[in-house]
Design an enzyme around this catalytic site. Structure first.
Site, PDB file in Angstrom:
ATOM      1  N   SER A 126      49.559 -32.437 -40.904  1.00  0.00           N
ATOM      2  CA  SER A 126      50.641 -32.250 -41.868  1.00  0.00           C
ATOM      3  C   SER A 126      51.591 -33.438 -41.804  1.00  0.00           C
ATOM      4  CB  SER A 126      51.392 -30.966 -41.502  1.00  0.00           C
ATOM      5  OG  SER A 126      52.707 -30.983 -42.011  1.00  0.00           O
ATOM      6  N   TYR A 150      55.824 -27.735 -33.722  1.00  0.00           N
ATOM      7  CA  TYR A 150      54.643 -27.665 -34.595  1.00  0.00           C
ATOM      8  C   TYR A 150      54.146 -29.078 -34.928  1.00  0.00           C
ATOM      9  CZ  TYR A 150      51.970 -26.688 -38.904  1.00  0.00           C
ATOM     10  OH  TYR A 150      50.999 -26.622 -39.872  1.00  0.00           O
ATOM     11  N   LYS A 154      50.565 -30.824 -33.885  1.00  0.00           N
ATOM     12  CA  LYS A 154      49.651 -31.433 -34.867  1.00  0.00           C
ATOM     13  C   LYS A 154      49.366 -32.894 -34.486  1.00  0.00           C
ATOM     14  CE  LYS A 154      48.689 -28.171 -37.880  1.00  0.00           C
ATOM     15  NZ  LYS A 154      47.296 -27.640 -37.926  1.00  0.00           N
TER      16      LYS A 154
END
Lengths: 330, 330
Positions: A126, A150, A154
């Site tokens: 992302s 997060y 990633k």
């Protein structure tokens, strides 16, 4: 060929399952079987080949090995605890998003050590891997400085994907998805929710709240484009990737004002009048740290394609989510 | 204050222990006790305060928690399986360099959850986090694309350091060390070994082999500078770091030819004549992918300082390793 989709019950996962069921092949090779996994059992698709659906937590011992027991030719790894939850529950975020990903990669490595096995692994990352400092336009060689757990998880997944691919344990492709708009479904409390709801709600005659200024710029692609990215990542010749296995996907850099003008063009003033301005300092300050645009030339060169206008994105939503019924114009 | 050094038996670790024993303070606060750990028990330094030395594998259950039992104010984490070994033994590299680092960070987090604890954590990373594509001069915002498992593990350590610091679990500073030259000791088989041996061996009247062209350019700092970087990282005001907790250290961009000219100026032709050219294609091709220079302006602004010439580096070696005896000049 056999495929495995982890995260098959999510918004993108379900659309990917449908697309693969419909097309029935990847890179010209017919799909004979699907294993569909998620934390809750995914729906069974309308598909001619064999289908196994299962509820599984990738981070639990033995789960990753059992998921790849059939030695799938393509592994789609879309599963993750979302940003807000990973931030609220630090340990759970690392357990699922880091340990789960690593368990999957290690299981593939172990299977290959037993007898040759070299699947394509498609990993969805992302644009949240990018944080401060952010230039106006972010290049393909900009540093990863995530501002959330997060995003950190990633970014680590990207690094592991590259190293396992370099060592020849699998053939990995990571794709950094833009913010998805228009997300189907109900309004949610995510800070980014308004980027979808200011279009989605007015298209069904409901009011939506805009918490930031119309000058806010961000980077978007539709759910339809996201599924196309994932399919292309599964079919891509990976030789040109070299050691850089993750690619920033193309997208559309647009302001909120441009979103609203596109809505006006597609659905008229009646729709845009349903957007209520309700400034929210908290949301505005979160969004202020987000990317505004990318120079995604690697993805362009590799044949990834996104929408070129928000009119297209809105029309895709009307076709895919509203049974192609254009709302009444004012 | 109490300090913990993990990796205290390594080349840099031993020098750091000596420097801390000599100065007896960090940031003006006297050091009262040291815990020194490594995979083999470190030597006991000549130090007035309490010293505990122990052989410990950070990746084993419970070890990290036991190392921080005394709640050290500064934790120096220098321990790692080196590049060649991490490449040869994939699982061991990840176990020690990734799991070990994560176990340390998690133990500090857990201790802080029990009662407030917020140590400074100094983590040594390396310029091997940088790989393809590499511009001639690498900026502070260049992407991390390691080409080895060791580099991947260091890059992941940097990301974890930033996230744990952002969450307030500790106050982390990561420093990316240049290639260290002149490494003391015996010649070794590392691809980078010649960068030290072509200076070190001639300084004691022994022959050294140069496997690459004199035009090869790379990025260097002395062991003495490395220790100064680590001490500065322990004392630094971390407020200006923001979310970017790891800093590329300053260094000296120099060609092999420039190294040799500096050797000639310091030790004369008798020394440089001991360098034997023996081209090695394998080593040349490995080195070809390495960084040539950095624009380390963040580190400069934060007060980190490296040598400005190879003459200085050679003189530091003569002072620190050869009891300040300048070899006989030809």
């Amino acid at each position: 060929m056999e495929i495995l989709i982890i995260g098959a019950a999510g918004m993108i996962g379900r659309k990917l399952v449908r697309a693969l069921s419909d097309r029935g092949q990847i890179g010209g090779r017919p799909i004979t079987g699907m294993v569909l996994a998620d934390i809750v059992a995914p729906e069974r698709p309308d598909f001619r080949g064999t289908v196994e659906t299962l509820a599984a937590d990738l981070s639990e011992p033995g789960v990753a090995a059992s998921l790849i027991r059939s030695r799938p030719d393509v592994v789609f790894h879309l599963a993750a605890i979302v940003s807000g939850e990973a931030e609220a529950d630090f340990d759970k975020g690392y357990r699922v998003n880091l340990d789960g990903t690593r368990a999957l990669f290690a299981a593939i490595h172990a299977a290959g050590a037993e007898r040759p096995y070299h699947p394509r692994v498609v990993f969805t990352s992302s644009i949240v891997v990018f944080g401060e400092p952010l230039p106006e336009v972010i290049s393909d060689t900009h540093c990863l400085t995530p501002l959330t757990s997060y995003g950190t998880q990633k970014a680590i997944g990207e690094l592991l994907l590259a190293d396992y691919s370099r060592k020849g344990f699998f053939d990995g492709v990571g794709i950094r998805l833009p913010t998805i708009s228009i997300r189907p479904g109900k309004p949610n409390k995510a800070a980014s929710g308004f980027f979808s709801s200011i279009l989605r709600e007015p298209l069904i005659g409901e009011e939506a709240i805009l918490p930031v200024s119309e000058s806010v710029r961000h980077w978007f692609a539709s759910p339809r484009a996201a599924v196309k990215f994932i399919l292309h990542a599964a079919e891509l010749d990976t030789a040109p990737l070299g050691q850089q296995r993750t690619i920033t996907m193309p997208g559309l850099s647009a302001t909120v004002g441009e979103q609203i003008e596109a809505l006006r063009r597609v659905a008229g003033d009646a729709a845009t009048k349903l957007i209520r301005r309700e400034p929210n300092e908290t949301i505005a300050s979160i969004i202020a740290g987000w990317p505004q645009g990318f120079d995604a030339r690697r993805a362009d060169a590799l044949g990834f394609e996104a929408e070129k206008s928000f009119d297209e994105i809105i029309r895709a939503h009307i076709e895919d989510e509203l049974e192609n019924r254009i709302p009444e114009r004012a």
